[in-house]
Write an enzyme that holds these catalytic residues in place. Structure first.
Site, PDB file in Angstrom:
ATOM      1  N   ASP A 139       0.008   9.030 -11.315  1.00 16.57           N
ATOM      2  CA  ASP A 139      -0.110   8.482  -9.705  1.00 16.57           C
ATOM      3  C   ASP A 139      -0.889  10.667  -9.263  1.00 16.57           C
ATOM      4  O   ASP A 139       0.140  11.136 -10.160  1.00 16.57           O
ATOM      5  CB  ASP A 139       0.404   7.609  -9.096  1.00 16.57           C
ATOM      6  CG  ASP A 139      -0.127   7.653  -7.718  1.00 16.57           C
ATOM      7  OD1 ASP A 139      -0.979   8.056  -7.356  1.00 16.57           O
ATOM      8  OD2 ASP A 139       0.410   6.147  -7.434  1.00 16.57           O
ATOM      9  N   GLY A 197      -2.139   4.262 -10.826  1.00 16.73           N
ATOM     10  CA  GLY A 197      -1.312   4.127  -9.181  1.00 16.73           C
ATOM     11  C   GLY A 197      -0.203   3.392  -9.161  1.00 16.73           C
ATOM     12  O   GLY A 197       0.372   2.614  -8.459  1.00 16.73           O
ATOM     13  N   ALA A 198       1.432   4.144 -10.329  1.00 21.63           N
ATOM     14  CA  ALA A 198       2.941   3.963  -9.914  1.00 21.63           C
ATOM     15  C   ALA A 198       2.733   4.402  -8.335  1.00 21.63           C
ATOM     16  O   ALA A 198       4.501   3.403  -8.572  1.00 21.63           O
ATOM     17  CB  ALA A 198       3.574   4.302 -11.067  1.00 21.63           C
ATOM     18  N   ALA A 199       2.860   5.319  -8.033  1.00 19.61           N
ATOM     19  CA  ALA A 199       3.228   5.477  -7.182  1.00 19.61           C
ATOM     20  C   ALA A 199       2.928   4.681  -5.637  1.00 19.61           C
ATOM     21  O   ALA A 199       3.800   4.812  -4.479  1.00 19.61           O
ATOM     22  CB  ALA A 199       3.035   7.004  -6.340  1.00 19.61           C
ATOM     23  N   ASN A 234     -12.005   3.451  -3.639  1.00 20.65           N
ATOM     24  CA  ASN A 234     -11.084   2.752  -4.612  1.00 20.65           C
ATOM     25  C   ASN A 234     -11.975   3.083  -5.632  1.00 20.65           C
ATOM     26  O   ASN A 234     -11.792   2.936  -7.404  1.00 20.65           O
ATOM     27  CB  ASN A 234     -10.967   1.211  -4.562  1.00 20.65           C
ATOM     28  CG  ASN A 234      -9.688   1.566  -3.402  1.00 20.65           C
ATOM     29  OD1 ASN A 234      -8.219   2.074  -2.988  1.00 20.65           O
ATOM     30  ND2 ASN A 234      -9.221   0.098  -2.791  1.00 20.65           N
ATOM     31  N   HIS A 283     -13.045 -13.645  -6.012  1.00 22.67           N
ATOM     32  CA  HIS A 283     -12.135 -13.075  -5.521  1.00 22.67           C
ATOM     33  C   HIS A 283     -12.072 -12.627  -4.575  1.00 22.67           C
ATOM     34  O   HIS A 283     -12.250 -11.315  -4.096  1.00 22.67           O
ATOM     35  CB  HIS A 283     -11.126 -11.656  -6.793  1.00 22.67           C
ATOM     36  CG  HIS A 283      -9.843 -11.740  -6.519  1.00 22.67           C
ATOM     37  ND1 HIS A 283      -8.664 -11.983  -6.708  1.00 22.67           N
ATOM     38  CD2 HIS A 283      -9.178 -10.142  -5.964  1.00 22.67           C
ATOM     39  CE1 HIS A 283      -7.877 -12.112  -5.946  1.00 22.67           C
ATOM     40  NE2 HIS A 283      -7.891 -10.411  -5.612  1.00 22.67           N
TER      41      HIS A 283
END
Length: 332
Positions: free
Chosen positions: A54, A28-30, A115, A198
């Site tokens: 990604d 998911g680096a983009a 997700n 969370h």
């Protein structure tokens, strides 16, 4: 002063300790969080290879942009689901930073569905890596996606509960800064434990355990606790933006701790992990980590009365979230 000098000398000595080199892979680096995390990790001296993955088309441009930053680490980018396994090969730490961010205008069920698909793919791919790397998830909602990732890995016959962590460092960072501001303390000298889950409904900031001790009345403490649990205050103030920068910084701090662990040291990180000591199968808090994985989680006594009530309510909510994660595969 003498103690301060000793700590300084020890810190200076540790800077020169030889350390091994590691591969960190950001999936998911983009995404906005992924890009910021990659920027922070680009010049980390312990990382020999930083791998970005990604499915988004602008992934190659991000890799090219980061390549212009001088660094000893090798930078490699991959695009597309078919390249995921290749991107993960050799990883010591896999980070999940992608996915749809939480949005007041987008139903949580829709965010979870999208997700969850991402986590299923990545968790299944991680099980095919040997040795199994540390696996840190920052994609929301953590309360559900971390247990789901565990179920995916179990179904694939390769699961180590000590290596799977939901990254909740952002909760303690937010608590630290707001607590310092409310009391007029120096940020760097403050610490506020945040435990349980969370989410707004499951997070429990422990002002009773905060350092330095608060000067606030019980009423003010309860008001601050409510503020610390409420993510919507940021969303309303910054719409349509999301807190990607602070989340990325929290992932960076988490990564630094895991790199210390890989070097043979012991670190403590705030994370959501599989833990049966608190009346639920998963729990978030300050957990000790060594090279073999997670160990004991910090426990607290002498909580404020309202914190005890809040914790009881939050555990019930966390149980529900975890159950959804464990059963989500049955709904496919």
């Amino acid at each position: 002063m003498a103690l301060a000098r000793q700590i300084f000398k020890l810190s200076a000595h540790m800077c020169y300790l030889p350390c091994r080199n590691y591969q960190v892979t950001i999936t998911g680096a983009a995404s906005s969080t992924g890009q910021s995390t990659a920027l922070l990790l680009r010049t980390c001296p312990s990382i020999t290879k930083l791998v970005l993955h990604d499915t988004l088309e602008h992934m190659p441009g991000i890799v090219l942009d980061l390549s212009h930053i001088p660094s000893k680490s090798k930078l490699k980018g991959y695009i597309g689901e078919k390249t995921l396994l290749e991107a993960l090969q050799g990883s010591d730490l896999v980070l999940v930073t992608g996915g749809v961010p939480q949005d007041m205008d987008c139903p949580m069920k829709s965010i979870l569905s999208k997700n969850a698909d991402l986590i299923k793919i990545i968790a299944a791919a991680v099980t095919r890596i040997s040795p199994l790397p540390f696996f840190g998830i920052a994609t929301e909602p953590l309360n559900t996606l971390v247990p789901m990732a565990a179920e995916v890995m179990k179904n694939n016959g390769c699961y180590d509960q000590s290596k799977l962590l939901g990254i909740t460092v952002i909760d303690t960072l937010k608590a630290q800064t707001l607590y310092a501001k409310e009391n007029g303390f120096i940020h760097s000298e403050c610490h506020v434990p945040v435990i349980c889950g969370h989410s707004k409904e499951s997070m429990v900031p422990l002002l009773s355990q905060a350092c330095p001790k608060s000067r606030l009345t019980e009423t003010k403490s309860q008001e601050l606790t409510a503020k610390l649990r409420d993510y919507t205050s940021f969303e309303k103030a910054s719409s349509p933006l999301f807190p990607t920068l602070s989340v990325a910084f929290s992932v960076y701090l988490f990564t630094q701790s895991i790199l210390e662990v890989l070097d043979g040291r012991i670190a403590q990180v705030n994370a959501l992990v599989e833990n049966n000591d608190f009346g639920t199968s998963y729990f978030s808090g300050l957990v000790e980590v060594n090279k073999n994985g997670i160990g004991e989680m910090r426990m607290y006594a002498d909580l404020f009365s309202y914190e005890c009530v809040l914790l009881e309510q939050s555990i019930k909510q966390l149980r529900q979230d975890v159950t959804i994660g464990k059963k989500i595969l049955e709904l496919v």
